[in-house]
Each structure stands twice: as structure tokens, then as C-alpha cells.
Design a protein around this motif. Structure first.
Motif, PDB file in Angstrom:
ATOM      1  N   PRO A  94       0.179 -10.004  -1.200  1.00 25.94           N
ATOM      2  CA  PRO A  94      -0.299  -8.803  -1.153  1.00 25.94           C
ATOM      3  C   PRO A  94      -1.458  -8.593  -2.001  1.00 25.94           C
ATOM      4  CG  PRO A  94       1.864  -8.775  -1.627  1.00 25.94           C
ATOM      5  CD  PRO A  94       1.659  -9.998  -1.570  1.00 25.94           C
ATOM      6  N   ASN A  95      -2.597  -8.130  -1.966  1.00 28.09           N
ATOM      7  CA  ASN A  95      -3.811  -7.951  -2.746  1.00 28.09           C
ATOM      8  C   ASN A  95      -4.305  -6.681  -2.649  1.00 28.09           C
ATOM      9  OD1 ASN A  95      -5.509  -7.598  -0.441  1.00 28.09           O
ATOM     10  ND2 ASN A  95      -5.499  -9.675  -0.089  1.00 28.09           N
ATOM     11  N   ARG A  96      -5.237  -6.530  -3.618  1.00 29.32           N
ATOM     12  CA  ARG A  96      -5.839  -4.757  -3.793  1.00 29.32           C
ATOM     13  C   ARG A  96      -6.178  -4.527  -2.464  1.00 29.32           C
ATOM     14  NH1 ARG A  96     -11.576  -4.102  -7.220  1.00 29.32           N
ATOM     15  NH2 ARG A  96     -11.817  -1.956  -6.588  1.00 29.32           N
ATOM     16  N   PHE A  97      -6.989  -5.203  -1.566  1.00 31.81           N
ATOM     17  CA  PHE A  97      -7.454  -4.469  -0.312  1.00 31.81           C
ATOM     18  C   PHE A  97      -6.280  -4.196   0.762  1.00 31.81           C
ATOM     19  CE2 PHE A  97     -10.591  -7.233  -2.407  1.00 31.81           C
ATOM     20  CZ  PHE A  97     -11.542  -6.126  -2.755  1.00 31.81           C
ATOM     21  N   ASN A  98      -5.596  -4.945   0.939  1.00 32.84           N
ATOM     22  CA  ASN A  98      -4.216  -4.765   2.057  1.00 32.84           C
ATOM     23  C   ASN A  98      -3.530  -3.527   1.550  1.00 32.84           C
ATOM     24  OD1 ASN A  98      -2.536  -6.216   0.409  1.00 32.84           O
ATOM     25  ND2 ASN A  98      -3.004  -7.923   1.551  1.00 32.84           N
ATOM     26  N   TRP A 109       3.261  14.509   1.084  1.00 26.85           N
ATOM     27  CA  TRP A 109       3.045  15.051  -0.126  1.00 26.85           C
ATOM     28  C   TRP A 109       1.999  14.287  -0.889  1.00 26.85           C
ATOM     29  CZ3 TRP A 109       7.563  13.473   1.694  1.00 26.85           C
ATOM     30  CH2 TRP A 109       8.298  12.260   1.364  1.00 26.85           C
ATOM     31  N   TYR A 110       1.628  13.006  -0.496  1.00 31.36           N
ATOM     32  CA  TYR A 110       0.716  12.130  -1.170  1.00 31.36           C
ATOM     33  C   TYR A 110      -0.858  12.523  -0.655  1.00 31.36           C
ATOM     34  CZ  TYR A 110       3.455   8.671  -3.296  1.00 31.36           C
ATOM     35  OH  TYR A 110       4.304   7.802  -4.230  1.00 31.36           O
ATOM     36  N   LYS A 111      -0.896  13.527   0.404  1.00 29.81           N
ATOM     37  CA  LYS A 111      -2.200  14.177   0.573  1.00 29.81           C
ATOM     38  C   LYS A 111      -2.807  15.107  -0.322  1.00 29.81           C
ATOM     39  CE  LYS A 111      -1.590  13.895   5.571  1.00 29.81           C
ATOM     40  NZ  LYS A 111      -1.332  14.757   6.933  1.00 29.81           N
ATOM     41  N   ASN A 112      -1.752  15.491  -1.282  1.00 21.73           N
ATOM     42  CA  ASN A 112      -2.326  16.358  -2.415  1.00 21.73           C
ATOM     43  C   ASN A 112      -2.833  15.469  -3.456  1.00 21.73           C
ATOM     44  OD1 ASN A 112      -1.039  18.826  -1.039  1.00 21.73           O
ATOM     45  ND2 ASN A 112       0.948  18.141  -1.835  1.00 21.73           N
ATOM     46  N   ILE A 113      -3.247  14.082  -3.280  1.00 22.22           N
ATOM     47  CA  ILE A 113      -3.768  13.381  -4.539  1.00 22.22           C
ATOM     48  C   ILE A 113      -5.198  12.953  -3.777  1.00 22.22           C
ATOM     49  CG2 ILE A 113      -3.640  11.485  -5.736  1.00 22.22           C
ATOM     50  CD1 ILE A 113      -0.647  11.728  -5.702  1.00 22.22           C
ATOM     51  N   HIS A 114      -6.278  13.044  -4.457  1.00 20.59           N
ATOM     52  CA  HIS A 114      -7.352  12.546  -4.086  1.00 20.59           C
ATOM     53  C   HIS A 114      -7.476  11.078  -3.675  1.00 20.59           C
ATOM     54  CE1 HIS A 114     -11.721  11.808  -4.180  1.00 20.59           C
ATOM     55  NE2 HIS A 114     -12.063  13.084  -3.931  1.00 20.59           N
ATOM     56  N   SER A 115      -8.191  10.622  -2.697  1.00 24.15           N
ATOM     57  CA  SER A 115      -7.991   9.430  -2.199  1.00 24.15           C
ATOM     58  C   SER A 115      -8.666   8.092  -3.296  1.00 24.15           C
ATOM     59  CB  SER A 115      -8.867   9.069  -0.764  1.00 24.15           C
ATOM     60  OG  SER A 115     -10.142   9.622  -1.155  1.00 24.15           O
ATOM     61  N   GLN A 116      -9.542   8.546  -4.141  1.00 24.52           N
ATOM     62  CA  GLN A 116     -10.016   7.866  -5.063  1.00 24.52           C
ATOM     63  C   GLN A 116      -8.992   7.466  -6.214  1.00 24.52           C
ATOM     64  OE1 GLN A 116     -13.774   9.075  -6.647  1.00 24.52           O
ATOM     65  NE2 GLN A 116     -15.010   9.441  -4.948  1.00 24.52           N
ATOM     66  N   ILE A 117      -8.353   8.342  -6.344  1.00 29.71           N
ATOM     67  CA  ILE A 117      -6.907   8.265  -7.466  1.00 29.71           C
ATOM     68  C   ILE A 117      -6.170   7.382  -7.063  1.00 29.71           C
ATOM     69  CG2 ILE A 117      -5.520   9.398  -8.890  1.00 29.71           C
ATOM     70  CD1 ILE A 117      -7.214  11.964  -8.803  1.00 29.71           C
ATOM     71  N   LEU A 118      -5.799   7.482  -5.692  1.00 32.07           N
ATOM     72  CA  LEU A 118      -4.663   6.571  -5.193  1.00 32.07           C
ATOM     73  C   LEU A 118      -5.116   5.156  -5.199  1.00 32.07           C
ATOM     74  CD1 LEU A 118      -2.895   8.474  -2.229  1.00 32.07           C
ATOM     75  CD2 LEU A 118      -2.047   7.086  -4.146  1.00 32.07           C
ATOM     76  N   GLN A 119      -6.374   4.903  -4.963  1.00 31.41           N
ATOM     77  CA  GLN A 119      -7.225   3.668  -4.630  1.00 31.41           C
ATOM     78  C   GLN A 119      -7.258   2.707  -5.943  1.00 31.41           C
ATOM     79  OE1 GLN A 119     -10.740   4.159  -2.662  1.00 31.41           O
ATOM     80  NE2 GLN A 119      -9.996   4.854  -0.831  1.00 31.41           N
ATOM     81  N   GLU A 120      -7.113   3.541  -7.168  1.00 26.96           N
ATOM     82  CA  GLU A 120      -7.192   2.972  -8.266  1.00 26.96           C
ATOM     83  C   GLU A 120      -5.674   2.311  -8.600  1.00 26.96           C
ATOM     84  OE1 GLU A 120      -9.397   2.496 -11.290  1.00 26.96           O
ATOM     85  OE2 GLU A 120     -10.601   2.618  -9.286  1.00 26.96           O
ATOM     86  N   VAL A 121      -4.654   2.637  -8.012  1.00 27.50           N
ATOM     87  CA  VAL A 121      -3.627   1.942  -8.409  1.00 27.50           C
ATOM     88  C   VAL A 121      -3.405   0.740  -7.842  1.00 27.50           C
ATOM     89  CG1 VAL A 121      -0.848   2.043  -7.720  1.00 27.50           C
ATOM     90  CG2 VAL A 121      -2.409   4.356  -8.186  1.00 27.50           C
ATOM     91  N   PRO A 122      -3.769   0.128  -6.885  1.00 30.32           N
ATOM     92  CA  PRO A 122      -3.785  -1.260  -6.413  1.00 30.32           C
ATOM     93  C   PRO A 122      -4.580  -1.998  -7.588  1.00 30.32           C
ATOM     94  CG  PRO A 122      -4.032  -0.028  -4.437  1.00 30.32           C
ATOM     95  CD  PRO A 122      -4.139   1.040  -5.355  1.00 30.32           C
ATOM     96  N   GLN A 182       5.330   7.014 -18.721  1.00 28.75           N
ATOM     97  CA  GLN A 182       4.452   5.809 -19.083  1.00 28.75           C
ATOM     98  C   GLN A 182       3.100   5.776 -18.234  1.00 28.75           C
ATOM     99  OE1 GLN A 182       6.659   2.198 -18.918  1.00 28.75           O
ATOM    100  NE2 GLN A 182       7.356   2.677 -21.147  1.00 28.75           N
ATOM    101  N   TYR A 183       2.801   6.299 -17.088  1.00 30.27           N
ATOM    102  CA  TYR A 183       1.730   6.348 -16.595  1.00 30.27           C
ATOM    103  C   TYR A 183       1.052   7.837 -16.791  1.00 30.27           C
ATOM    104  CZ  TYR A 183      -1.176   5.059 -12.587  1.00 30.27           C
ATOM    105  OH  TYR A 183      -2.487   4.682 -11.828  1.00 30.27           O
ATOM    106  N   LYS A 184      -0.021   7.643 -17.600  1.00 34.42           N
ATOM    107  CA  LYS A 184      -0.649   8.808 -18.161  1.00 34.42           C
ATOM    108  C   LYS A 184      -2.284   8.837 -17.804  1.00 34.42           C
ATOM    109  CE  LYS A 184       2.355   8.385 -22.287  1.00 34.42           C
ATOM    110  NZ  LYS A 184       2.373   8.164 -23.807  1.00 34.42           N
ATOM    111  N   THR A 185      -2.870   8.117 -17.235  1.00 39.76           N
ATOM    112  CA  THR A 185      -4.201   8.250 -16.932  1.00 39.76           C
ATOM    113  C   THR A 185      -4.623   7.886 -15.377  1.00 39.76           C
ATOM    114  OG1 THR A 185      -4.686   7.413 -19.117  1.00 39.76           O
ATOM    115  CG2 THR A 185      -6.612   7.344 -17.482  1.00 39.76           C
ATOM    116  N   PHE A 186      -5.497   8.936 -14.899  1.00 36.62           N
ATOM    117  CA  PHE A 186      -5.941   8.877 -13.680  1.00 36.62           C
ATOM    118  C   PHE A 186      -7.514   9.010 -13.810  1.00 36.62           C
ATOM    119  CE2 PHE A 186      -4.195  13.024 -13.114  1.00 36.62           C
ATOM    120  CZ  PHE A 186      -5.210  13.597 -12.902  1.00 36.62           C
ATOM    121  N   THR A 187      -8.318   8.395 -12.724  1.00 34.82           N
ATOM    122  CA  THR A 187      -9.502   8.321 -12.849  1.00 34.82           C
ATOM    123  C   THR A 187     -10.171   8.699 -11.437  1.00 34.82           C
ATOM    124  OG1 THR A 187      -9.701   6.702 -14.478  1.00 34.82           O
ATOM    125  CG2 THR A 187     -11.542   6.908 -13.053  1.00 34.82           C
ATOM    126  N   TYR A 188     -11.281   9.610 -11.562  1.00 36.03           N
ATOM    127  CA  TYR A 188     -12.296   9.681 -10.255  1.00 36.03           C
ATOM    128  C   TYR A 188     -13.441   8.928 -10.388  1.00 36.03           C
ATOM    129  CZ  TYR A 188      -9.566  14.439  -9.689  1.00 36.03           C
ATOM    130  OH  TYR A 188      -8.519  14.992  -9.749  1.00 36.03           O
TER     131      TYR A 188
END
Length: 321
Positions: free
Chosen positions: A64-68, A82-95, A125-131
Motif C-alpha cells: 500500500p502506498n500514498r497514491f493507491n 458520511w465521509y462526504k461531509n469532509i473536504h477531499s483535500q483533508i481526506l487526501q492528507e491522511v495517506p 490524538q488526531y488534532k490537526t487537519f489542513t486545507y
């Protein structure tokens, strides 16, 4: 030139629920993607360092890597709407965060230093997300427009200087509330260059310590403030409240929040002292030489609490910046 400003947010009840729900879902996704990498590692690793000349090799699975993992987010939103309520850029930061933590464990960083095995993040413990992309006009009139959250009130204690453009926006939850960090850039401001042989205000060397925070080569001294030592009595009192409360109760959560606020006050006071001390040094000298310190090694000794209280690494980082 790159810099960052931090402002305090004043979200309403509905916006606080959305931000907390975002942290919760991002934490679940972080743990799931980290578990995927651990499964790959356990299925493809060998527990022994040697084997027979003729043996059966199992079929290796794709790593598994960041892109897949980013590509799988489309299917995630179909299976879990319910994950549609989160902006796509924020979700893409997790991988990306998962890959950095996992690679530092197996390969190490750019200097070859390896970190410990990544841990699953527990509640809080997860306290930051980024646009990663942000439009300038979305920060105006003491409000900031956050996608999927709304227009959130901001306490603008200082204006953004002319010429600076907002590059990224990060939302952070701390013990005393929510904060927004703006990463700013102005390409017209060049990096300063210092000629060490033509320093008008001279060159000075400083030696940091625990009794005196630093002693300069011209024999000027600044006493160590010892903020943590001075706050120990209050911290112990609040810590006793936490230990006496029943685990999982609302009173324990309230006591933990009070303890976090006390610790944050100590950290903020120390950081303010570091900034003012660095400002004073830079206004008096052009070049400042600092000894090379092994702070991590010293922090493992019996003087660990005093070394953490002094915060040498933070001060040197502020001075260098």
C-alpha cells in the motif's frame, strides 16, 4: 519568504460538532490505513534471516502506498456516505501522514534516523487537519470560510501584512479551544544575507544552561525563568483531581481539560519568553553563534525535567528562523 500566523477560532455549537466529527472520521481513516500497511508488512516479511537453498516462496502482495490509498477514497465515500461531509483535500492528507510515519519506521528520515513503530491514534490524538488550497477572499471581516464547516469567527489580533498570500490553512484543537494556522508567502521579499566579516553590531556566542538561561561571550547573562518548576504546585493539585475521578466519567474529562489548560499556559509562557529573548539578541548583534547540543541525549538524564523546562531546542529554532 514564508511565515505563519495563528489565530483563535470562535465556532458556534454546530461548527464545533462538525470540526470534532471531522477529527473523529480522520482518526478512523488514519488507523485503518495504518493497519493496511501493518498487514502488508506481516504477510511479506520473513521471521528468519536464512533459509534452505530450495524452498517455496509465497506470492508477495502489492505494498500500500500514498497514491493507491488516496484512490480508494472514492469507493470509501460510496460505501460510507458520511465521509462526504469532509473536504477531499483533508481526506487526501491522511495517506500522506501514514506514509511518512511508516517510512520513518522502516527507512528513516533524510538523515537516516529511524523512528519507533507507528501507533494507532486513540480518542483525542488526531488534532490537526489542513486545507492545501485556499482562496484569499475566504478570510475577511474577522471570519474564515471553511469548506463543509461554514463561516467561522476569528479573533484577528494582528493583520496580515500587505503582499502576503495565504497558501494553506490548518485547523488545530488544543486544550483551551480551536485555532487556525495560516501559512503565508511573499515571493517579493528576498532571504537576508549576512556578511560575517562586515557585521556592524558584532558577533556573539551564547552558552545555554539551567541556572542561567544563557551566558554570552561578552559576559551578559539571562536567568532561567523555570516556568514549569513554579507551576508544579498547581499542576500537582489538578493532577490529583484527575487521578481521583472515575475513568470514563464526565468529571474526569473536565479535570483532564483543566490539566491540559494549565500545561498549555506554561508552554505558552515559555514560548513567549523565547521569542522576546531572541528578539533582544537579534536587535543587539548581527551574528549569534550557538553551541551544538545533544538535547535528546541530555533529556534522558536525571536533569530531564529541568532541560524540558528550559526548552533549548525551541529557543534555538526560533532564533534560527
Amino acid at each position: 519568504m514564508r511565515t505563519s500566523y495563528q489565530y483563535r477560532l470562535k465556532p458556534n455549537k454546530e461548527q464545533r460538532e462538525k470540526i470534532d466529527n471531522t477529527f473523529l472520521l480522520l482518526r478512523h481513516q488514519y488507523n485503518y490505513q495504518l493497519a493496511q500497511r501493518f498487514d502488508w508488512y506481516e504477510q511479506n516479511r520473513c521471521s528468519i534471516d536464512s533459509c534452505r537453498l530450495v524452498c517455496h516462496l509465497p506470492e508477495l502482495k502489492d505494498k500500500p502506498n500514498r497514491f493507491n490509498q488516496q484512490a480508494s477514497l472514492k469507493q470509501l465515500k460510496k460505501e460510507r456516505p458520511w465521509y462526504k461531509n469532509i473536504h477531499s483535500q483533508i481526506l487526501q492528507e491522511v495517506p500522506k501522514k501514514v506514509e511518512i510515519a511508516f517510512d520513518r519506521w522502516l527507512k528513516g528520515d533524510c538523515n537516516g534516523k529511524k523512528s519507533g513503530r507507528p501507533r494507532f491514534k486513540s480518542v483525542g490524538q488526531y488534532k490537526t487537519f489542513t486545507y492545501k488550497q485556499f482562496k484569499q477572499h475566504h478570510f475577511a471581516n474577522n471570519k474564515i470560510t471553511l469548506s463543509k464547516i461554514g463561516d467561522v469567527k476569528v479573533i484577528v489580533h494582528r493583520p496580515i501584512l500587505d503582499g502576503f498570500i495565504i497558501k494553506t490553512v490548518s485547523i488545530t484543537k488544543k486544550a483551551d479551544g480551536y485555532y487556525v494556522n495560516l501559512s503565508l508567502e511573499d515571493k517579493t521579499v528576498p532571504k537576508a544575507k549576512i556578511n560575517f566579516f562586515n557585521a556592524d553590531n558584532g558577533i556573539v556566542g551564547i552558552d545555554v544552561g539551567l541556572i542561567d538561561f544563557y551566558v554570552a561571550s561578552d559576559n551578559t547573562r539571562v536567568a532561567a525563568p523555570k516556568y514549569l518548576r513554579k507551576a508544579e504546585r498547581k499542576l500537582k493539585s489538578v493532577q490529583r483531581k484527575v487521578s481521583r475521578r472515575k475513568k470514563g466519567s464526565k468529571r474526569r474529562k473536565k479535570a483532564i481539560k483543566q490539566l491540559g489548560i494549565k500545561h498549555k499556559k506554561v508552554a505558552d509562557t515559555r514560548k513567549d519568553f523565547h521569542f522576546k529573548t531572541a528578539k533582544k539578541l537579534l536587535s543587539e548583534y548581527d551574528v549569534i553563534a550557538v553551541e551544538k547540543l545533544n538535547v535528546k541525549g541530555l533529556a534522558r538524564t536525571r536533569l530531564a525535567q529541568s532541560i524540558h523546562d528550559a526548552g533549548w531546542s525551541q529557543f534555538i529554532n526560533i532564533l534560527t528562523f
